[in-house]
Design a protein around this motif. Structure first.
Motif, PDB file in Angstrom:
ATOM      1  N   VAL A 186      18.560  49.449  15.999  1.00 43.82           N
ATOM      2  CA  VAL A 186      19.721  49.859  15.195  1.00 43.82           C
ATOM      3  C   VAL A 186      20.804  50.440  16.105  1.00 43.82           C
ATOM      4  O   VAL A 186      21.991  50.117  15.962  1.00 43.82           O
ATOM      5  CB  VAL A 186      19.302  50.861  14.099  1.00 43.82           C
ATOM      6  CG1 VAL A 186      20.505  51.499  13.445  1.00 43.82           C
ATOM      7  CG2 VAL A 186      18.452  50.163  13.050  1.00 43.82           C
ATOM      8  N   ILE A 187      20.406  51.289  17.042  1.00 43.07           N
ATOM      9  CA  ILE A 187      21.390  51.892  17.959  1.00 43.07           C
ATOM     10  C   ILE A 187      22.062  50.814  18.807  1.00 43.07           C
ATOM     11  O   ILE A 187      23.290  50.809  18.970  1.00 43.07           O
ATOM     12  CB  ILE A 187      20.720  52.969  18.830  1.00 43.07           C
ATOM     13  CG1 ILE A 187      20.340  54.173  17.963  1.00 43.07           C
ATOM     14  CG2 ILE A 187      21.635  53.391  19.969  1.00 43.07           C
ATOM     15  CD1 ILE A 187      19.475  55.190  18.667  1.00 43.07           C
ATOM     16  N   ALA A 188      21.284  49.871  19.344  1.00 40.50           N
ATOM     17  CA  ALA A 188      21.861  48.805  20.167  1.00 40.50           C
ATOM     18  C   ALA A 188      22.746  47.882  19.328  1.00 40.50           C
ATOM     19  O   ALA A 188      23.784  47.406  19.807  1.00 40.50           O
ATOM     20  CB  ALA A 188      20.761  47.998  20.843  1.00 40.50           C
ATOM     21  N   GLY A 189      22.359  47.652  18.082  1.00 38.38           N
ATOM     22  CA  GLY A 189      23.185  46.819  17.220  1.00 38.38           C
ATOM     23  C   GLY A 189      24.521  47.462  16.894  1.00 38.38           C
ATOM     24  O   GLY A 189      25.569  46.810  16.938  1.00 38.38           O
ATOM     25  N   VAL A 190      24.502  48.759  16.591  1.00 32.19           N
ATOM     26  CA  VAL A 190      25.755  49.463  16.304  1.00 32.19           C
ATOM     27  C   VAL A 190      26.587  49.608  17.573  1.00 32.19           C
ATOM     28  O   VAL A 190      27.815  49.482  17.535  1.00 32.19           O
ATOM     29  CB  VAL A 190      25.457  50.837  15.657  1.00 32.19           C
ATOM     30  CG1 VAL A 190      26.706  51.668  15.541  1.00 32.19           C
ATOM     31  CG2 VAL A 190      24.835  50.637  14.283  1.00 32.19           C
ATOM     32  N   ALA A 191      25.943  49.822  18.720  1.00 30.81           N
ATOM     33  CA  ALA A 191      26.675  49.955  19.981  1.00 30.81           C
ATOM     34  C   ALA A 191      27.301  48.629  20.405  1.00 30.81           C
ATOM     35  O   ALA A 191      28.275  48.622  21.155  1.00 30.81           O
ATOM     36  CB  ALA A 191      25.743  50.448  21.084  1.00 30.81           C
TER      37      ALA A 191
END
Length: 180
Positions: A111-116
């Motif tokens: 999720v963090i990598a997708g939002v980043a």
């Protein structure tokens, strides 16, 4: 004159014919059903669909900077960050698939990598990769292993002491301030 082989004799009434192959190895449909059932059992022991969505999102984020749309998309530092984010997402998808016990960590990182990837990689793979990565990561975080089947008749039922036994019930003890 032709040299055709003679036809095989058909069994008459009361005679046994050639043995029918009833083994699953000889029947391709049975092998296919068995393989599908085995895959279904394996798939249900891990967050399979979360892995698919996360890997697909990572694939979009990874390969979009390399697409031949150079006039529309800018390749540079954003392209490198996008490729790195895509690799991280695909690695998290592989981690979810191979180690289902680590699904919470992999889901949060996905999720963090997708939002980043939104500011780092061409609007997160034109929003498609970002949405798929967030969907897959959140599905992985929420996934629970399949519950074991309930056993029938294996439960012990507790009965109240006054229901069928000769033991009198214990009266409740009043809790006071300690003075009589």
């Amino acid at each position: 004159m032709t040299t055709d082989p003679p036809p095989e004799p058909t069994p008459g009434p009361g005679e046994l014919g050639p043995p029918a192959s009833s083994s699953p190895a000889a029947d391709p449909a049975a092998r296919t059903r068995g393989a599908r059932a085995a895959f279904r059992r394996w798939r249900r022991t891990r967050p399979f669909w979360a892995t698919v969505w996360t890997a697909l999102g990572g694939f979009v984020i990874f390969f979009l900077p390399m697409a031949p749309l150079g006039k529309i998309l800018q390749v540079g530092v954003g392209g490198i960050a996008g490729m790195a984010g895509g690799v991280v997402l695909m690695a998290m998808a592989l981690l979810m698939l191979l180690l289902p016990s680590q699904r919470h960590t992999a889901g949060v990182i996905a999720v963090i990598a997708g939002v980043a990837s939104f500011p780092l990689s061409n609007l997160g793979g034109l929003f498609v990769g970002m949405v798929l990565s967030v969907l897959g990561g959140s599905m992985a975080f929420a996934w629970l292993p399949e519950k074991p089947a309930k056993r029938r008749g294996g439960l012990l039922r507790r009965t109240r002491p006054d229901a069928g036994s000769s033991v009198p019930p214990v009266p409740p003890v009043p809790v006071g301030s300690g003075t009589v």
